[in-house]
Every structure is written in C-alpha cells, then in structure tokens.
Design a protein around this motif. Structure first.
Motif, PDB file in Angstrom:
ATOM      1  N   THR A 105       7.570  21.595  46.941  1.00 15.72           N
ATOM      2  CA  THR A 105       8.038  20.931  45.825  1.00 15.72           C
ATOM      3  C   THR A 105       7.193  19.470  45.581  1.00 15.72           C
ATOM      4  OG1 THR A 105      10.131  22.210  45.768  1.00 15.72           O
ATOM      5  CG2 THR A 105       9.888  19.814  44.674  1.00 15.72           C
ATOM      6  N   HIS A 106       7.129  18.825  46.723  1.00 14.51           N
ATOM      7  CA  HIS A 106       6.530  17.543  46.660  1.00 14.51           C
ATOM      8  C   HIS A 106       5.090  17.655  46.291  1.00 14.51           C
ATOM      9  CE1 HIS A 106       9.605  15.012  48.517  1.00 14.51           C
ATOM     10  NE2 HIS A 106       9.680  15.676  49.334  1.00 14.51           N
ATOM     11  N   SER A 107       4.443  18.756  46.589  1.00 19.45           N
ATOM     12  CA  SER A 107       2.870  19.070  46.248  1.00 19.45           C
ATOM     13  C   SER A 107       2.717  19.330  45.011  1.00 19.45           C
ATOM     14  CB  SER A 107       2.330  20.145  47.033  1.00 19.45           C
ATOM     15  OG  SER A 107       2.790  21.354  46.494  1.00 19.45           O
ATOM     16  N   ALA A 108       3.914  19.786  44.096  1.00 21.91           N
ATOM     17  CA  ALA A 108       3.842  20.172  42.762  1.00 21.91           C
ATOM     18  C   ALA A 108       4.214  19.277  41.577  1.00 21.91           C
ATOM     19  CB  ALA A 108       4.338  21.683  42.570  1.00 21.91           C
ATOM     20  N   LEU A 109       5.065  18.315  41.826  1.00 24.42           N
ATOM     21  CA  LEU A 109       5.708  17.499  41.145  1.00 24.42           C
ATOM     22  C   LEU A 109       4.987  16.915  39.847  1.00 24.42           C
ATOM     23  CD1 LEU A 109       8.977  16.340  42.575  1.00 24.42           C
ATOM     24  CD2 LEU A 109       8.752  18.235  41.044  1.00 24.42           C
ATOM     25  N   ASP A 110       3.551  16.416  40.357  1.00 27.88           N
ATOM     26  CA  ASP A 110       2.610  15.642  39.560  1.00 27.88           C
ATOM     27  C   ASP A 110       2.230  16.575  38.367  1.00 27.88           C
ATOM     28  OD1 ASP A 110       3.022  13.353  40.951  1.00 27.88           O
ATOM     29  OD2 ASP A 110       1.030  13.526  41.994  1.00 27.88           O
ATOM     30  N   ARG A 111       2.544  18.035  38.638  1.00 27.76           N
ATOM     31  CA  ARG A 111       2.063  18.809  37.303  1.00 27.76           C
ATOM     32  C   ARG A 111       3.047  19.127  36.343  1.00 27.76           C
ATOM     33  NH1 ARG A 111      -1.406  19.855  41.689  1.00 27.76           N
ATOM     34  NH2 ARG A 111      -3.373  20.877  41.202  1.00 27.76           N
ATOM     35  N   ALA A 112       4.486  18.625  36.730  1.00 25.47           N
ATOM     36  CA  ALA A 112       5.470  18.825  35.821  1.00 25.47           C
ATOM     37  C   ALA A 112       5.504  18.148  34.418  1.00 25.47           C
ATOM     38  CB  ALA A 112       6.536  18.595  36.521  1.00 25.47           C
ATOM     39  N   PRO A 113       6.157  18.414  33.339  1.00 26.16           N
ATOM     40  CA  PRO A 113       6.097  17.826  32.420  1.00 26.16           C
ATOM     41  C   PRO A 113       6.690  16.438  32.397  1.00 26.16           C
ATOM     42  CG  PRO A 113       7.679  19.416  32.220  1.00 26.16           C
ATOM     43  CD  PRO A 113       6.727  19.913  33.439  1.00 26.16           C
ATOM     44  N   LEU A 114       6.400  15.456  31.615  1.00 28.31           N
ATOM     45  CA  LEU A 114       7.042  14.239  31.719  1.00 28.31           C
ATOM     46  C   LEU A 114       8.629  14.262  31.338  1.00 28.31           C
ATOM     47  CD1 LEU A 114       4.484  12.217  29.559  1.00 28.31           C
ATOM     48  CD2 LEU A 114       4.525  12.162  31.868  1.00 28.31           C
ATOM     49  N   PRO A 115       9.365  13.445  32.251  1.00 28.34           N
ATOM     50  CA  PRO A 115      10.626  13.225  32.090  1.00 28.34           C
ATOM     51  C   PRO A 115      11.211  13.107  30.554  1.00 28.34           C
ATOM     52  CG  PRO A 115      10.144  12.044  34.148  1.00 28.34           C
ATOM     53  CD  PRO A 115       8.902  12.509  33.404  1.00 28.34           C
ATOM     54  N   GLU A 116      10.454  12.191  29.701  1.00 28.35           N
ATOM     55  CA  GLU A 116      11.002  11.857  28.512  1.00 28.35           C
ATOM     56  C   GLU A 116      10.768  13.057  27.523  1.00 28.35           C
ATOM     57  OE1 GLU A 116       7.083   9.752  29.241  1.00 28.35           O
ATOM     58  OE2 GLU A 116       8.982  10.177  30.365  1.00 28.35           O
ATOM     59  N   ALA A 117       9.909  14.086  27.972  1.00 31.73           N
ATOM     60  CA  ALA A 117       9.629  15.271  27.032  1.00 31.73           C
ATOM     61  C   ALA A 117      10.682  16.597  27.515  1.00 31.73           C
ATOM     62  CB  ALA A 117       8.250  15.641  27.026  1.00 31.73           C
ATOM     63  N   THR A 118      11.299  16.422  28.796  1.00 34.41           N
ATOM     64  CA  THR A 118      11.906  17.470  29.261  1.00 34.41           C
ATOM     65  C   THR A 118      13.445  17.491  28.876  1.00 34.41           C
ATOM     66  OG1 THR A 118      10.436  17.321  31.364  1.00 34.41           O
ATOM     67  CG2 THR A 118      12.553  18.605  31.407  1.00 34.41           C
ATOM     68  N   ASP A 119      13.867  18.572  28.168  1.00 34.67           N
ATOM     69  CA  ASP A 119      15.464  18.638  27.632  1.00 34.67           C
ATOM     70  C   ASP A 119      16.306  18.895  28.941  1.00 34.67           C
ATOM     71  OD1 ASP A 119      14.709  17.956  25.162  1.00 34.67           O
ATOM     72  OD2 ASP A 119      14.864  19.907  24.483  1.00 34.67           O
TER      73      ASP A 119
END
Length: 400
Positions: A267-281
């Motif tokens: 999980t630590h390796s992949a979170l930089d690829r996640a959508p921005l928090p402000e764009a995530t419902d």
C-alpha cells in the motif's frame, strides 16, 4: 445487489492458490487472477513490482532429547548456522524474566489473544527485552483459541530483533517447559536462504468523470487465509463489477496490494498513484476477516453458523452516521468506531487527507493459522457484509 454465487466462487478460487506469503507462488498466482478479472471488467491494470524478503527454509525445528518441535520462521528471518544453535531454554512470561534468557534460547510466552502483529502487541517489548539481555535466539508461543502456529506481521526491511526468531506451536508448551526445567540443551534449526523477490501491487483505473471512488484490499498473508484475505478479495471483485454500472459518471481507482504482512509495504508503494483526496468522494477499504463463523468454548467447543462478532467498522467522522445505518444488524460492525492506527491499511490511507473513508476489519479465530480455510465462513455470513459495503458507498456518493 452483489451476485452471491460469484462472491462464493471467488472465495474458493482464492483458496485454491494455497499459501499467500508475499512474493510466494500463491501470492503471484492470486495477483495474476485478480489482474485478469479486473481487466475483463474494463479496468486498466498497472502492476507495481514491490521488493520483499522471502525465506526459503531448509530446516526449521527444535530438537530435544526425545522430541522434534516444528517452527515457523518469523520474517524478516535471521537464519541460524547450518549446524543450528545449541543451548538450554529459558521460559519468558514478562520483561522481568528476560535476563534469564542470557546465553539461552528464549521461549517467549504471549498471553492468550488473537495475535496478528509483532509491533502492536505484547510481543514487541518481550522480544526487545530478550535480545537486549543476550538471548541466542527466540521461539514465540502465541497462545490463542487454536493452539496452532500463528504468523505475525512484522517489518519489510529488517528483522524485528537481530537474532533468529521463530514461531512455535503453543500446544507444545509442555515439551518446552519440561526441557527448560530440566536444563537440557536443545538444538534450534532455522536454516535456509533469504532472497529478495517481488509481490505485485495492482493499481486499476476506469477514468471517466472528474470525481473519483477509490477501493482497496490487501492480498498477501499467512497460509491460505480464506477468511482473512479471501473474504475481502471476493468483496473487492464483486464491488469492482458493480461500481461502473452504479456510478457511470465517476472515475474509479482500485488498489490490490501485496506485502500486507510486511507492515503494509504494498500500500505504501502505491498511494502516490491514487487520485487527489479533494477529488475523491469515498475510499472503501476491504480489510481482514469481513465475516467468519463463531465458536463456542464449552467442552471442546463447536463451530456455529452465526457470525463471529470479533470485528470492527472504522470510519472517518464524516461517515459515522451513514455507516451505522449501512451495517445495522451485523454483529461487531454495527457500532462504527474511529480509525485505529496501524490496524490494517486504513490509517495509512487517511493520513493522506481522505476525509470520507471506511474499513471493516476482523480477527477471526483461525486468523494467521493453517486453519483459516473456506469452512470457516459461509455465503450467508459473507453476503450481508458485502451488501453493507455497497449500501454505504451508495449512501455516501452522489450519483453524478
């Protein structure tokens, strides 16, 4: 509604791949199956190669004058020499006993619990104390409901302490105690080869609108882990099929992480690829042991067809009321709680700023043991929990 037949089918497929230790054959086969399933559902799948330590054992046991006791190597493994370590045993119940382990093999007795990790349990101070006292090696006996060997989550990049550590079977206590009280010299073998291999973390996307829904579940673990990992995997795939139809205007981000038992390294390796928090419902995390069968403990006990309540629904404050409604009637999950630090990956996720997130997490009776097989859960117990995840997502996300 999520298709109940598909949920159970996927749990059994997951079990068929065998042991799921990070980077092992079962983990790799499970990752390829999940990647194919997500691809067939229309997701673009990216594979991240996360390096992990993998120990290939040759011999792991304690040999006494009249017995041989099985050991399970505790990652990250410090091997013994090929000839093993010969020394008397010292039983260690508490930190105050640690000095007795100097020059001996410490047998660390963990109090009765459903153990899952080193760093969040009483194991941590006991192991640290025996290492500092000068123990030559340590055998952990994690007492719990099964009497079996219990794998313990630990660090990904270093041994927890710099001496050989293994897990023994608590039901072998009488043999350990007898040899310790007689001051017999035993020989501990923890031989094999440490290698660096890769445990894939899968990142899957369907990009459409500007708003995102994120979903995640870990994949690797100890032994077959049909309840611990299989229930979350089945829920993850079932919801992955439902989401594009339910929210056609939302983009979707899915994370299936390896190296869970190595302090959530995937999980630590992949979170930089996640959508921005402000764009995530919403971020929905399928943690461990979503559903399992309860047991009685009277005269040997028996397995029931009712749900084990030893589970928790954790939410950010903004979802607490809706989660209570969505999980109503599901024992252990119907009273949402604040997010516990390092109880699964959710705390790592919300630290990135996701303010609408939840996870369900259970530590079932057979968790981290060889007994965690499909018989430990039933479709009738799993389906309502997955439906509750679906309801909470629907209640929390605007359709457009």
């Amino acid at each position: 509604m999520i298709n109940p037949e598909y949920l159970w089918r996927d749990l059994l497929i997951h079990a068929s791949f065998g042991e799921k230790v990070a980077g092992g054959a079962g983990d790799l086969a499970t990752a390829e199956w999940i990647a194919r399933e997500l691809g067939e559902l229309g997701y673009e799948v990216e594979r991240l190669r996360v390096p992990v330590p993998l120990f290939q054992p040759r011999r792991c046991d304690v040999i006494g004058s009249s017995c041989a006791l099985e050991l399970y190597p505790q990652p990250v493994v410090v091997p013994t020499p090929d000839e093993g370590i010969a020394a008397p045993l010292a039983l260690v119940h508490s930190v105050s006993d640690a000095n007795a382990a100097r020059g001996r093999i410490a047998v660390v007795l963990l109090p009765y619990a459903r153990h899952a990790a080193i760093w969040t349990s009483v194991a941590a101070p006991l192991l640290t104390a025996v290492a500092e006292a000068g123990a030559l090696a340590a055998v952990i006996l994690p007492f719990g409901p099964t009497g079996e060997i219990v794998g313990l989550n630990s660090y990904a990049d270093k041994p927890f302490i710099p001496i050989p550590v293994a897990i023994g079977r608590p039901s072998d206590l009488a043999a350990y105690a007898g040899m310790a009280s007689a001051n017999l010299t035993v020989r501990l073998y923890l031989t094999g080869e440490n290698r660096v291999v890769y445990s894939p973390t899968l990142v899957a996307r369907r990009q459409r609108g500007v708003r995102w829904i994120a979903m995640s579940t870990p994949r690797s673990g100890f032994f077959t882990c049909s309840v611990e990992r299989g229930t979350g995997t089945a829920a993850f795939l079932g919801l992955a099929a439902w989401l594009p139809k339910a929210f056609p205007d939302h983009s979707l981000f899915l994370l299936n992480s390896g190296a869970h038992e190595l302090r959530f390294a995937g999980t630590h390796s992949a979170l930089d690829r996640a959508p921005l928090p402000e764009a995530t419902d919403i971020w929905a995390h399928m943690g461990a042991g979503l559903a399992s069968r309860a047991y009685t403990a009277i005269r040997g006990g028996r397995r029931l067809d009712t749900a084990d309540p030893n589970r928790i629904c954790m939410t950010t404050p903004s979802l607490a009321v809706q989660a209570r409604a969505a999980f109503s009637g599901l024992a252990g999950l119907d009273d949402p709680q604040p997010i516990l630090s390092e109880a699964g990956e959710l705390s790592t996720i919300v630290e990135r700023g996701y303010d609408k997130a939840f996870a369900c997490l259970g530590v079932n009776r057979s968790c981290h043991t060889r007994l965690d097989v499909p018989d430990e859960v039933t479709p009738d117990l799993l389906v309502p929990v997955v439906e509750a995840h679906r309801r909470l997502i629907e209640m929390s996300v605007a359709p457009g």
